[in-house]
Design a protein around this motif. Structure first.
Motif, PDB file in Angstrom:
ATOM      1  N   LEU A 146       0.832  -1.206   0.000  1.00 19.07           N
ATOM      2  CA  LEU A 146       0.000   0.000   0.000  1.00 19.07           C
ATOM      3  C   LEU A 146       0.866   1.255   0.000  1.00 19.07           C
ATOM      4  CD1 LEU A 146      -2.780  -1.052   2.542  1.00 19.07           C
ATOM      5  CD2 LEU A 146      -3.023  -0.772   0.062  1.00 19.07           C
ATOM      6  N   GLN A 147       1.965   1.225   0.736  1.00 20.61           N
ATOM      7  CA  GLN A 147       2.870   2.372   0.737  1.00 20.61           C
ATOM      8  C   GLN A 147       3.527   2.546  -0.633  1.00 20.61           C
ATOM      9  OE1 GLN A 147       5.523   1.504   3.987  1.00 20.61           O
ATOM     10  NE2 GLN A 147       3.901   1.716   5.531  1.00 20.61           N
ATOM     11  N   GLN A 148       3.824   1.414  -1.289  1.00 19.72           N
ATOM     12  CA  GLN A 148       4.407   1.500  -2.633  1.00 19.72           C
ATOM     13  C   GLN A 148       3.415   2.116  -3.624  1.00 19.72           C
ATOM     14  OE1 GLN A 148       5.475  -2.587  -3.337  1.00 19.72           O
ATOM     15  NE2 GLN A 148       7.510  -2.378  -2.420  1.00 19.72           N
ATOM     16  N   ILE A 149       2.149   1.734  -3.518  1.00 22.15           N
ATOM     17  CA  ILE A 149       1.128   2.328  -4.395  1.00 22.15           C
ATOM     18  C   ILE A 149       1.017   3.821  -4.148  1.00 22.15           C
ATOM     19  CG2 ILE A 149      -1.322   2.367  -4.960  1.00 22.15           C
ATOM     20  CD1 ILE A 149       0.009  -0.057  -6.052  1.00 22.15           C
ATOM     21  N   LYS A 158       2.199   9.244  -6.482  1.00 26.98           N
ATOM     22  CA  LYS A 158       2.895  10.541  -6.442  1.00 26.98           C
ATOM     23  C   LYS A 158       3.876  10.679  -7.601  1.00 26.98           C
ATOM     24  CE  LYS A 158       2.557  11.009  -1.403  1.00 26.98           C
ATOM     25  NZ  LYS A 158       3.325  11.057  -0.119  1.00 26.98           N
ATOM     26  N   GLN A 159       4.600   9.586  -7.903  1.00 30.89           N
ATOM     27  CA  GLN A 159       5.560   9.635  -9.010  1.00 30.89           C
ATOM     28  C   GLN A 159       4.858   9.825 -10.346  1.00 30.89           C
ATOM     29  OE1 GLN A 159       8.346   6.319  -8.925  1.00 30.89           O
ATOM     30  NE2 GLN A 159       8.405   6.354  -6.699  1.00 30.89           N
ATOM     31  N   ALA A 177     -13.735  -1.604   3.174  1.00 29.73           N
ATOM     32  CA  ALA A 177     -12.661  -0.937   3.911  1.00 29.73           C
ATOM     33  C   ALA A 177     -11.787  -0.146   2.939  1.00 29.73           C
ATOM     34  CB  ALA A 177     -11.816  -1.954   4.663  1.00 29.73           C
ATOM     35  N   VAL A 178     -11.388   1.057   3.354  1.00 30.14           N
ATOM     36  CA  VAL A 178     -10.548   1.921   2.518  1.00 30.14           C
ATOM     37  C   VAL A 178      -9.085   1.595   2.795  1.00 30.14           C
ATOM     38  CG1 VAL A 178      -9.958   4.279   1.888  1.00 30.14           C
ATOM     39  CG2 VAL A 178     -12.284   3.732   2.638  1.00 30.14           C
ATOM     40  N   LEU A 179      -8.414   1.001   1.807  1.00 32.26           N
ATOM     41  CA  LEU A 179      -7.003   0.672   1.969  1.00 32.26           C
ATOM     42  C   LEU A 179      -6.103   1.819   1.531  1.00 32.26           C
ATOM     43  CD1 LEU A 179      -6.852  -3.062   0.788  1.00 32.26           C
ATOM     44  CD2 LEU A 179      -7.123  -2.151   3.106  1.00 32.26           C
ATOM     45  N   LEU A 180      -6.560   2.570   0.525  1.00 32.28           N
ATOM     46  CA  LEU A 180      -5.762   3.705   0.057  1.00 32.28           C
ATOM     47  C   LEU A 180      -6.663   4.690  -0.668  1.00 32.28           C
ATOM     48  CD1 LEU A 180      -2.268   3.770  -1.527  1.00 32.28           C
ATOM     49  CD2 LEU A 180      -4.149   4.838  -2.773  1.00 32.28           C
ATOM     50  N   ASP A 181      -6.622   5.906  -0.235  1.00 32.89           N
ATOM     51  CA  ASP A 181      -7.262   7.009  -0.946  1.00 32.89           C
ATOM     52  C   ASP A 181      -6.431   8.245  -0.627  1.00 32.89           C
ATOM     53  OD1 ASP A 181      -8.876   8.600  -2.416  1.00 32.89           O
ATOM     54  OD2 ASP A 181     -10.751   8.039  -1.431  1.00 32.89           O
ATOM     55  N   ILE A 182      -5.526   8.567  -1.502  1.00 38.41           N
ATOM     56  CA  ILE A 182      -4.459   9.563  -1.338  1.00 38.41           C
ATOM     57  C   ILE A 182      -3.364   8.990  -0.440  1.00 38.41           C
ATOM     58  CG2 ILE A 182      -3.808  11.870  -0.600  1.00 38.41           C
ATOM     59  CD1 ILE A 182      -6.648  12.786  -1.222  1.00 38.41           C
ATOM     60  N   SER A 183      -3.721   8.663   0.824  1.00 40.86           N
ATOM     61  CA  SER A 183      -2.743   8.091   1.752  1.00 40.86           C
ATOM     62  C   SER A 183      -3.062   6.619   2.003  1.00 40.86           C
ATOM     63  CB  SER A 183      -2.753   8.849   3.083  1.00 40.86           C
ATOM     64  OG  SER A 183      -2.386  10.194   2.897  1.00 40.86           O
TER      65      SER A 183
END
Length: 480
Positions: free
Chosen positions: A171-174, A179-180, A229-235
């Motif tokens: 998730l952090q990689q996504i 951002k990239q 569940a929200v795993l990623l939305d911006i953060s």
């Protein structure tokens, strides 16, 4: 068109052909790469006064998002069922199948046969010893099965911890790739390579948890689970889990002695992450493993209670344990959990604990040997195994069953459940293969790419010929 204009137009054509050839080469070399999206060169014409040419507008990445999503769901389902099948196969190896002398049913049959043999010659101490040995083998079989169930649950708990780490890292990689991609787009660069990397990471997440990928502005994405569940939305969200070094029969999620999952520090409903390999590991730890332990404890309880019946051995005092004990003591019906692990042979007949095997013939409470030819107690023990009684616990139904019926029911239910899980695995494997093949078929078509390469070669040759002609004209003019 001027000679200079013709040369500029031809040079732009050469650049476009070279770039197109590079994309075709990449497409062909990555035709079987699952996370690769087919590239196509975006071109437009340039018209400046009398001059012309070809402008390279960028690279377009083609992916069928619908097929990709269905393939991820199929992968999650396959991983989930694969985990269940592995559990049931392992448990069946431990408990044994019908006809296996080292299985639970085989050990019960050996004990029953030893009782019959000893009853035919109650004066033969070696036959009494063999009966004690077979009784201990039956105890060891139940204890080993229970121990292995808890070992499987412990491994599942450890696997959950590892998958949570993998999930958080992915998730952090996504988040970083999103951002990239924004930065690269702002600079006018191509984001196809970053999109490929992101798709590969999404495939990793999708195998652990079924996900829905939602597009956002600037080619970024958000990730939600099937359960909402929200795993990623911006953060990226942070999934929490506390690992146990050892899982015991007394520990359950419902009892609060095993960890569930948290999402950004808040308790997360297990249904929110249902499916995938993570859900499969939770099912092994909290459902399949607990059910198997319950069945093993029910078998141990029925065995203890049959031989604790006062009608079997009248030499025992009130409340004294029978041939099979709860760690040497009488069984407490309120303390059934883990009984299969605590099951022990009565010390009165166990030579390793200072007991005498003749008490198997004369009674656990006997202080001196009785008539050597009396087989009454041995026959009573044999008969109690065949007595039809309703199991006090476990999922064996409400009908009366003998001891062998219970063991056979346990093996039969395990085999049936394993077979059902294997059928589900076959179906999900076939579905995953179909969606994978469809994804690849809608990706890079190598035949079409080779045709494109021929067209590009022709375009390159044509533009090169224009440059040669322009060069010849310039040379002619300079000689005038």
């Amino acid at each position: 068109m001027s000679i200079n204009g013709a040369m500029n137009a031809a040079m732009s054509g050469l650049r476009a052909a070279a770039r197109g050839t590079e994309l075709v080469s990449n497409n062909i070399s990555n035709a079987l790469t699952q996370s690769y999206g087919r590239r196509e060169l975006a071109l437009s014409s340039m018209n400046y006064s009398a001059n012309g040419g070809v402008r390279i507008d960028g690279t377009t990445r083609h992916v069928n998002e619908g097929v990709l999503a269905d393939r991820r769901f199929a992968d999650a389902a396959h991983q989930n069922v694969q985990t269940a099948v592995s559990f049931f196969r392992t448990l069946e190896d431990v408990t044994g199948i019908a006809g296996d002398p080292e299985g639970l049913s085989g050990r019960l049959a050996s004990f029953e046969e030893s009782l019959i043999t000893a009853a035919s010659r109650p004066d033969a101490s070696e036959r009494l010893t063999d009966t004690v040995v077979d009784a201990q083998r039956l105890i060891d079989g139940l204890a080993r099965a229970s121990s292995d169930v808890q070992a499987i649950r412990t491994r599942a708990d450890g696997q959950i911890a590892q998958e949570v780490v993998t999930l958080n890292t992915a998730l952090q990689q996504i988040e970083q790739l999103n951002k990239q991609i924004i930065t690269t787009q702002a600079r006018g660069g191509s984001t196809s390579g970053l999109a490929d990397q992101r798709q590969a990471v999404l495939d990793t997440i999708g195998a652990i948890v079924p996900i829905n990928v939602v597009p956002r502005d600037n080619s970024t994405i958000a990730i939600y689970t099937e359960g909402g569940a929200v795993l990623l939305d911006i953060s990226a969200a942070n999934i929490g889990f506390e690992r146990q070094n050892t899982v015991t029969a007394y520990q359950t999620l419902d009892g609060g002695t095993l960890s569930g999952l948290t999402l950004n520090g808040q308790d997360l409903r297990m249904s929110a992450l249902a499916g995938g390999s993570l859900g499969g590991q939770f099912a092994v730890r909290d459902t399949y493993g607990v059910q198997a332990q319950t069945q093993l404890d029910a078998l141990a309880r029925d065995l203890v209670e049959r031989f604790a019946d006062p009608a079997v051995d009248a030499t025992r005092g009130a409340g004294d344990p029978g041939l099979f004990t709860d760690a040497g003591a009488s069984f407490d019906p309120l303390d059934e959990v883990g009984l299969s692990t605590r099951l022990a042979l009565n010390a009165a007949v166990d030579p390793t604990a200072g007991g005498e095997v003749w008490r198997l013939r004369d009674g656990l409470g006997a202080t001196t040997p009785g008539p050597a030819g009396d087989s009454t107690l041995l026959n009573a023990m044999r008969d109690t195994l065949d007595t039809m009684r309703i199991p006090a616990s476990g999922d064996f139904g409400t009908g009366s069953q003998s001891m062998s019926d219970l063991f056979s029911s346990f093996s039969g239910m395990l085999s049936s459940t394993r077979a059902g899980a294997e059928r589900d695995l076959t179906f999900n494997a076939a579905r995953l293969t179909e969606w994978t093949d469809l994804q690849l078929s809608q990706g890079v078509d190598t035949d079409q790419e080779l045709q494109n390469l021929l067209v590009l070669e022709q375009a390159y040759a044509a533009n090169a010929r224009v440059i040669q002609a322009a060069d010849a004209m310039l040379e002619t003019l300079t000689r005038l």
